[in-house]
Write a protein that holds these residues in place. Sequence first.
Motif, mmCIF file in Angstrom:
data_model
loop_
_atom_site.group_PDB
_atom_site.id
_atom_site.type_symbol
_atom_site.label_atom_id
_atom_site.label_comp_id
_atom_site.label_asym_id
_atom_site.label_seq_id
_atom_site.Cartn_x
_atom_site.Cartn_y
_atom_site.Cartn_z
ATOM 1 N N ALA A 199 10.059 -7.193 12.336
ATOM 2 C CA ALA A 199 9.162 -6.087 12.655
ATOM 3 C C ALA A 199 9.494 -4.864 11.810
ATOM 4 C CB ALA A 199 9.257 -5.767 14.145
ATOM 5 N N GLN A 200 10.775 -4.642 11.537
ATOM 6 C CA GLN A 200 11.190 -3.519 10.705
ATOM 7 C C GLN A 200 10.594 -3.638 9.296
ATOM 8 O OE1 GLN A 200 12.798 -0.643 10.874
ATOM 9 N NE2 GLN A 200 13.027 -0.323 8.672
ATOM 10 N N ARG A 201 10.462 -4.850 8.794
ATOM 11 C CA ARG A 201 9.917 -5.050 7.445
ATOM 12 C C ARG A 201 8.456 -4.615 7.367
ATOM 13 N NH1 ARG A 201 7.682 -9.341 4.267
ATOM 14 N NH2 ARG A 201 8.319 -9.125 2.078
ATOM 15 N N GLN A 202 7.744 -4.667 8.489
ATOM 16 C CA GLN A 202 6.361 -4.217 8.488
ATOM 17 C C GLN A 202 6.266 -2.742 8.107
ATOM 18 O OE1 GLN A 202 3.941 -5.240 11.880
ATOM 19 N NE2 GLN A 202 5.057 -7.132 12.256
ATOM 20 N N ILE A 203 7.252 -1.948 8.527
ATOM 21 C CA ILE A 203 7.255 -0.520 8.192
ATOM 22 C C ILE A 203 7.398 -0.336 6.681
ATOM 23 C CG2 ILE A 203 8.471 1.662 8.517
ATOM 24 C CD1 ILE A 203 9.328 0.665 11.273
ATOM 25 N N GLU A 204 8.283 -1.111 6.085
ATOM 26 C CA GLU A 204 8.496 -1.021 4.647
ATOM 27 C C GLU A 204 7.233 -1.425 3.885
ATOM 28 O OE1 GLU A 204 11.750 -3.669 4.101
ATOM 29 O OE2 GLU A 204 13.082 -2.563 5.452
ATOM 30 N N GLN A 205 6.565 -2.483 4.362
ATOM 31 C CA GLN A 205 5.351 -2.950 3.684
ATOM 32 C C GLN A 205 4.180 -2.000 3.895
ATOM 33 O OE1 GLN A 205 5.213 -5.646 1.527
ATOM 34 N NE2 GLN A 205 7.425 -5.403 1.816
ATOM 35 N N LEU A 206 4.153 -1.338 5.054
ATOM 36 C CA LEU A 206 3.103 -0.346 5.307
ATOM 37 C C LEU A 206 3.198 0.783 4.287
ATOM 38 C CD1 LEU A 206 0.842 0.701 7.258
ATOM 39 C CD2 LEU A 206 2.657 1.937 8.452
ATOM 40 N N ALA A 207 4.412 1.236 4.002
ATOM 41 C CA ALA A 207 4.603 2.300 3.018
ATOM 42 C C ALA A 207 4.125 1.869 1.634
ATOM 43 C CB ALA A 207 6.072 2.708 2.978
ATOM 44 N N LEU A 208 4.419 0.637 1.258
ATOM 45 C CA LEU A 208 4.010 0.140 -0.055
ATOM 46 C C LEU A 208 2.501 -0.040 -0.134
ATOM 47 C CD1 LEU A 208 6.804 -2.535 -0.679
ATOM 48 C CD2 LEU A 208 6.556 -0.313 -1.806
ATOM 49 N N ALA A 209 1.911 -0.623 0.907
ATOM 50 C CA ALA A 209 0.474 -0.897 0.894
ATOM 51 C C ALA A 209 -0.347 0.382 0.880
ATOM 52 C CB ALA A 209 0.100 -1.752 2.101
ATOM 53 N N GLY A 210 0.115 1.389 1.606
ATOM 54 C CA GLY A 210 -0.642 2.631 1.693
ATOM 55 C C GLY A 210 -0.225 3.680 0.689
ATOM 56 N N ASP A 211 0.864 3.428 -0.056
ATOM 57 C CA ASP A 211 1.438 4.417 -0.967
ATOM 58 C C ASP A 211 1.701 5.720 -0.213
ATOM 59 O OD1 ASP A 211 2.456 5.440 -3.323
ATOM 60 O OD2 ASP A 211 0.501 6.102 -4.067
ATOM 61 N N VAL A 212 2.420 5.590 0.902
ATOM 62 C CA VAL A 212 2.729 6.725 1.772
ATOM 63 C C VAL A 212 4.205 6.667 2.155
ATOM 64 C CG1 VAL A 212 0.407 6.950 2.740
ATOM 65 C CG2 VAL A 212 2.039 5.371 3.803
ATOM 66 N N ASP A 213 4.677 7.731 2.779
ATOM 67 C CA ASP A 213 5.986 7.721 3.426
ATOM 68 C C ASP A 213 5.799 7.173 4.835
ATOM 69 O OD1 ASP A 213 7.243 8.906 1.250
ATOM 70 O OD2 ASP A 213 6.956 10.942 2.014
ATOM 71 N N LEU B 111 3.068 9.622 6.449
ATOM 72 C CA LEU B 111 2.850 10.909 5.797
ATOM 73 C C LEU B 111 2.629 10.679 4.306
ATOM 74 C CD1 LEU B 111 3.128 14.054 6.310
ATOM 75 C CD2 LEU B 111 5.538 13.770 5.693
ATOM 76 N N ASP B 112 1.720 11.431 3.706
ATOM 77 C CA ASP B 112 1.514 11.338 2.266
ATOM 78 C C ASP B 112 2.733 11.882 1.522
ATOM 79 O OD1 ASP B 112 -1.095 10.281 2.411
ATOM 80 O OD2 ASP B 112 -1.914 12.279 2.764
ATOM 81 N N HIS B 113 2.998 11.309 0.347
ATOM 82 C CA HIS B 113 4.158 11.742 -0.431
ATOM 83 C C HIS B 113 4.115 13.237 -0.728
ATOM 84 C CE1 HIS B 113 5.242 7.603 -0.910
ATOM 85 N NE2 HIS B 113 4.261 7.316 -1.734
ATOM 86 N N ASP B 114 2.901 13.743 -1.026
ATOM 87 C CA ASP B 114 2.772 15.134 -1.468
ATOM 88 C C ASP B 114 2.359 16.071 -0.341
ATOM 89 O OD1 ASP B 114 0.230 14.209 -1.087
ATOM 90 O OD2 ASP B 114 -0.589 14.995 -2.971
#
Length: 288
Positions: free
Chosen positions: A170-184, A195-198
């Motif tokens: 389940a923790q890996r889903q958080i990491e993949q969410l960041a990559l898929a959305g290009d977000v923090d 959150l958006d990077h900028d």
Amino acid sequence: MPSAFDGRLMRLTVQLPSGPQSFDQQFAIQASGRKYAGGIQGEAQVRVFNLTREAQNYILTQASPLARPGVERTPINIALDVGRESTGLFRLYEGYAFQGGMTQPPDIGITFRALTNNLLTGVIAGSNAGGLAALDRLASNVARANGLELSFQSRQAGKLVSNWSVSGSAQRQIEQLALAGDVDAFVDGSTLVVLDHDALRDGADVLISADTGMVGIPQVTDSGVVVRAMIDPAIKVGCGVTIVSKLNPAANGSYKVVQLNFEAASRETPFWYTLACSNLAYYQGVDG
């Protein structure tokens, strides 16, 4: 920001199989750790002294990671609350302990090491969404899979992600969410923050100066500054801070907190954050 001379409050709660055990500032408590505005799990190390031998043995036995015959292993949650007498306590850190033991003489106490959301690294929870799925809906599903509340602050709620498929923890889903959305995407306490990077985590910028709790002189880095400030509930990882330094005006400006290191003690000197801050222009690709 609270006065540096306001009385400290601390409370450590250890969730044992037999129930919670709490220790306040009457005990000698020392804590340090890190929190990140990204996919790295937060970490903490906490020490408690002045316990009786019976209390030490009981807690360490209950919290032991070793499996014992006839005893089901129960995850040990660590919650650290700190604050000032004028403002009360707030939750600084929460995570699952992966190691416990005793400190070395002469001051013998118990110590715990913990990681944020560590329990969910061992929980297999695959996630799939055929075709296209909105980023905010995926974030809601990821938060639910991890047993977290969701604070979705990205401007990209309707961004469509194609062929979402994550296997593993389940923790890996958080990491993949960041990559898929290009977000923090990161866990702070019991909340999944997206959150958006900028962009800055909601709330007004926090002023950090000699008058509001700055400790020492801020140092300029290649992407922003590193500054030390007294612990303040308004300062969170991902939030905005405005630094005003008379001794190093080159560090003055507004920044985003991307890493929050904390040190807190009930009886010793440390009770501060060391903040790694980035200039938003660093993410926006402009001079500034």
